[in-house]
Enzyme design. Structure first.
Site, PDB file in Angstrom:
ATOM      1  N   ASN A   1      24.971 115.612  87.380  1.00  0.00           N
ATOM      2  CA  ASN A   1      24.399 114.280  87.543  1.00  0.00           C
ATOM      3  C   ASN A   1      25.371 113.176  87.155  1.00  0.00           C
ATOM      4  O   ASN A   1      25.344 112.091  87.739  1.00  0.00           O
ATOM      5  CB  ASN A   1      23.069 114.180  86.796  1.00  0.00           C
ATOM      6  CG  ASN A   1      21.971 114.810  87.636  1.00  0.00           C
ATOM      7  OD1 ASN A   1      21.708 114.358  88.739  1.00  0.00           O
ATOM      8  ND2 ASN A   1      21.393 115.901  87.156  1.00  0.00           N
TER       9      ASN A   1
ATOM     10  N   HIS B   1      12.822 110.560  78.215  1.00  0.00           N
ATOM     11  CA  HIS B   1      11.860 111.045  79.225  1.00  0.00           C
ATOM     12  C   HIS B   1      12.009 112.567  79.290  1.00  0.00           C
ATOM     13  O   HIS B   1      12.684 113.113  80.170  1.00  0.00           O
ATOM     14  CB  HIS B   1      12.136 110.410  80.590  1.00  0.00           C
ATOM     15  CG  HIS B   1      11.288 111.025  81.673  1.00  0.00           C
ATOM     16  ND1 HIS B   1       9.934 110.902  81.714  1.00  0.00           N
ATOM     17  CD2 HIS B   1      11.617 111.809  82.727  1.00  0.00           C
ATOM     18  CE1 HIS B   1       9.447 111.561  82.748  1.00  0.00           C
ATOM     19  NE2 HIS B   1      10.461 112.130  83.378  1.00  0.00           N
TER      20      HIS B   1
ATOM     21  N   ASP C   1       5.291 108.185  81.863  1.00  0.00           N
ATOM     22  CA  ASP C   1       4.809 108.779  80.614  1.00  0.00           C
ATOM     23  C   ASP C   1       3.751 107.872  79.973  1.00  0.00           C
ATOM     24  O   ASP C   1       2.730 108.342  79.481  1.00  0.00           O
ATOM     25  CB  ASP C   1       5.983 108.982  79.651  1.00  0.00           C
ATOM     26  CG  ASP C   1       7.097 109.777  80.293  1.00  0.00           C
ATOM     27  OD1 ASP C   1       6.865 110.943  80.619  1.00  0.00           O
ATOM     28  OD2 ASP C   1       8.194 109.222  80.509  1.00  0.00           O
TER      29      ASP C   1
HETATM   30  P1  NAD Z   1      13.648 115.574  95.989  1.00  0.00           P
HETATM   31  O1  NAD Z   1      14.533 116.757  95.814  1.00  0.00           O
HETATM   32  O2  NAD Z   1      12.475 115.650  96.884  1.00  0.00           O
HETATM   33  O3  NAD Z   1      14.515 114.338  96.486  1.00  0.00           O
HETATM   34  C1  NAD Z   1      15.758 114.026  95.927  1.00  0.00           C
HETATM   35  C2  NAD Z   1      16.613 113.478  97.058  1.00  0.00           C
HETATM   36  O4  NAD Z   1      17.815 112.994  96.468  1.00  0.00           O
HETATM   37  C3  NAD Z   1      17.014 114.529  98.090  1.00  0.00           C
HETATM   38  O5  NAD Z   1      16.627 114.094  99.367  1.00  0.00           O
HETATM   39  C4  NAD Z   1      18.524 114.624  97.951  1.00  0.00           C
HETATM   40  O6  NAD Z   1      19.180 114.858  99.184  1.00  0.00           O
HETATM   41  C5  NAD Z   1      18.850 113.254  97.387  1.00  0.00           C
HETATM   42  N1  NAD Z   1      20.130 113.161  96.676  1.00  0.00           N
HETATM   43  C6  NAD Z   1      20.722 114.094  95.898  1.00  0.00           C
HETATM   44  N2  NAD Z   1      21.904 113.636  95.468  1.00  0.00           N
HETATM   45  C7  NAD Z   1      22.059 112.397  95.945  1.00  0.00           C
HETATM   46  C8  NAD Z   1      23.081 111.416  95.866  1.00  0.00           C
HETATM   47  N3  NAD Z   1      24.215 111.646  95.197  1.00  0.00           N
HETATM   48  N4  NAD Z   1      22.905 110.241  96.503  1.00  0.00           N
HETATM   49  C9  NAD Z   1      21.781 109.990  97.206  1.00  0.00           C
HETATM   50  N5  NAD Z   1      20.783 110.895  97.344  1.00  0.00           N
HETATM   51  C10 NAD Z   1      20.923 112.075  96.725  1.00  0.00           C
HETATM   52  O7  NAD Z   1      13.224 115.138  94.502  1.00  0.00           O
HETATM   53  P2  NAD Z   1      12.070 114.125  94.066  1.00  0.00           P
HETATM   54  O8  NAD Z   1      10.810 114.876  93.866  1.00  0.00           O
HETATM   55  O9  NAD Z   1      12.086 112.950  94.970  1.00  0.00           O
HETATM   56  O10 NAD Z   1      12.587 113.743  92.598  1.00  0.00           O
HETATM   57  C11 NAD Z   1      13.759 112.987  92.432  1.00  0.00           C
HETATM   58  C12 NAD Z   1      14.172 112.939  90.963  1.00  0.00           C
HETATM   59  O11 NAD Z   1      13.193 112.229  90.208  1.00  0.00           O
HETATM   60  C13 NAD Z   1      14.306 114.295  90.281  1.00  0.00           C
HETATM   61  O12 NAD Z   1      15.450 114.255  89.430  1.00  0.00           O
HETATM   62  C14 NAD Z   1      13.055 114.388  89.433  1.00  0.00           C
HETATM   63  O13 NAD Z   1      13.205 115.264  88.334  1.00  0.00           O
HETATM   64  C15 NAD Z   1      12.926 112.960  89.002  1.00  0.00           C
HETATM   65  N6  NAD Z   1      11.617 112.529  88.474  1.00  0.00           N
HETATM   66  C16 NAD Z   1      11.625 111.608  87.472  1.00  0.00           C
HETATM   67  C17 NAD Z   1      10.443 111.124  86.967  1.00  0.00           C
HETATM   68  C18 NAD Z   1      10.419 110.083  85.870  1.00  0.00           C
HETATM   69  O14 NAD Z   1       9.325 109.736  85.423  1.00  0.00           O
HETATM   70  N7  NAD Z   1      11.536 109.563  85.408  1.00  0.00           N
HETATM   71  C19 NAD Z   1       9.239 111.599  87.482  1.00  0.00           C
HETATM   72  C20 NAD Z   1       9.255 112.526  88.522  1.00  0.00           C
HETATM   73  C21 NAD Z   1      10.467 113.002  89.012  1.00  0.00           C
HETATM   74  C1  LMR Z   2       7.923 114.275  85.423  1.00  0.00           C
HETATM   75  O1  LMR Z   2       7.806 113.759  84.306  1.00  0.00           O
HETATM   76  O2  LMR Z   2       6.930 114.523  86.141  1.00  0.00           O
HETATM   77  C2  LMR Z   2       9.287 114.563  85.965  1.00  0.00           C
HETATM   78  O3  LMR Z   2      10.273 114.072  85.111  1.00  0.00           O
HETATM   79  C3  LMR Z   2       9.479 115.966  86.344  1.00  0.00           C
HETATM   80  C4  LMR Z   2       9.723 116.880  85.171  1.00  0.00           C
HETATM   81  O4  LMR Z   2      10.657 117.697  85.263  1.00  0.00           O
HETATM   82  O5  LMR Z   2       8.993 116.806  84.178  1.00  0.00           O
END
Ligand code: NAD
Ligand code: LMR
Length: 329
Positions: free
Chosen positions: A103, A185, A157
């Site tokens: 990342n 997080h 959260d």
């Molecule tokens: P997903 O796999 O469906 O989508 C991620 C997308 O990012 C993919 O289409 C992928 O091709 C793209 N991608 C990867 N590397 C990239 C880059 N360098 N530049 C541009 N695009 C890129 O995943 P999602 O379900 O959409 O989740 C995305 C992220 O959000 C995950 O890391 C997940 O853990 C996180 N998330 C965070 C929270 C929060 O509260 N902070 C909550 C839920 C999910």
């Molecule tokens: C969430 O909080 O739903 C995301 O960050 C996904 C996870 O890995 O917990």
């Protein structure tokens, strides 16, 4: 003039849940036209292109333009907001350090591209995990931009915590306020009910009447439920939270732009508040005032709460040090 919003990972699940709500005006308001820039990696372009076609078919009155690209320089050009959703998920056999390194390879260059190409007022919201440390990496790579412009999403959260408290108290969630998230997080986060209010009045007595020993309830029920809700969603749905995450990101940006009348939570840069080491992107109770997040200061943390904040901050320090050890920070 329309506001330019860049969404990375726009071809993924959260991207799909975000784009249409932004286009509909849920994030910036019904009077704000938007231009969307969807950034993907080559393998994800088709997903983003499909979403762009559907955005067109939505005939959203506020949507001026959509562009899909795999070039960060194009994607961030003139961006007023950047929602960094695209991240490398943990794969089989990947250690925590591998995930951080993968990342860092995304968020470092994106931070640099934002600094080089985005509008001078750009505000960055990192959703992709590990969100706090990804935001730290992006901020550290964005020469010339203040770290205050880089935030990590912990609003999901907080929304989860407010919803759990509302359910426990059997009251509508809209009346629940002041349930901040402290720390990372992650499962170490500390959702804090000690200041919670219901319709503006302290919730402590009502909560004690419902659950008895409030500390035991927090330790055994509330905190694990909120902190592990992401894992619970993954187990039940088979993939991580999507619509609730997108909704929280919209809440976060809307409040950042339009302000708050009470506390909320966001991962923001520490200047040493509550003893959190300077420079870490840590979730605090915050208010949005005049377009910027301000940490709510002066709250009492008893020894029990302090230990929970410290444990989550220790994890943030570990993540920062792991990225530093890899020479990526
Ligand atoms: P997903 O796999 O469906 O989508 C991620 C997308 O990012 C993919 O289409 C992928 O091709 C793209 N991608 C990867 N590397 C990239 C880059 N360098 N530049 C541009 N695009 C890129 O995943 P999602 O379900 O959409 O989740 C995305 C992220 O959000 C995950 O890391 C997940 O853990 C996180 N998330 C965070 C929270 C929060 O509260 N902070 C909550 C839920 C999910
Ligand atoms: C969430 O909080 O739903 C995301 O960050 C996904 C996870 O890995 O917990």
């Amino acid at each position: 003039m329309a506001t330019t919003i860049t969404i990375t990972g726009a071809g993924g699940q959260i991207g799909y849940a975000l784009l249409f709500r932004i286009a509909a005006g849920d994030m910036l308001g019904a009077g704000e036209s938007v231009r969307l820039r969807l950034l993907e990696i080559p393998q994800g372009l088709k997903g983003a292109e499909g979403a762009a076609l559907e955005l067109q078919d939505g005939a959203f009155p506020l949507l001026e333009h959509v562009e899909v690209t795999d070039d960060p320089a194009v994607a961030f050009e003139g961006a007023n907001h950047a929602l960094l959703v695209g991240a490398r998920p943990r794969g089989p056999g990947m250690e925590r350090g591998d995930l951080l390194a993968a990342n860092a390879g995304i968020f470092g260059p994106q931070g640099a591209a934002i600094a080089a190409h985005a509008a001078s007022d750009v505000r960055v919201t990192v959703v992709g995990n590990p969100a706090n440390t990804n935001a730290l990496i992006a901020a550290s790579s964005a020469d010339g931009l203040p770290a205050e412009r880089f935030t990590a999403l912990t609003r999901l959260d907080e929304n989860r915590a407010r919803a759990q408290l509302a359910q426990t108290l059997d009251v509508p969630v809209a009346g629940i306020r002041r349930v901040p998230i402290w720390g990372n997080h992650s499962a170490t986060q500390f959702p804090d009910v000690s200041h919670a209010t219901v319709d503006g009045r302290p919730a402590a007595d009502a909560l004690a009447a419902r659950v008895g020993d409030t500390t035991a309830w927090q330790e055994q029920t509330f905190i694990p439920r909120v902190a592990k809700r992401g894992a619970e969603i993954i187990e039940v749905r088979g993939s991580s939270s999507v619509a609730s995450a997108a909704s929280a990101a919209i809440d976060h940006v809307r409040d950042w732009v339009h302000g708050t009348d009470d506390w909320t939570s966001a991962g923001v840069v520490s200047h040493g508040e509550y003893g959190v080491p300077e420079g870490l992107i840590c979730s605090f109770p915050v208010q949005s005032i005049d377009g910027g997040w301000r940490i709510v200061e002066g709250l009492e943390l008893d020894a029990w709460a302090r230990a929970r904040v410290d444990a989550s901050v220790a994890e943030l320090i570990e993540e920062r040090d792991a990225v530093r050890a890899l020479g990526l920070l």
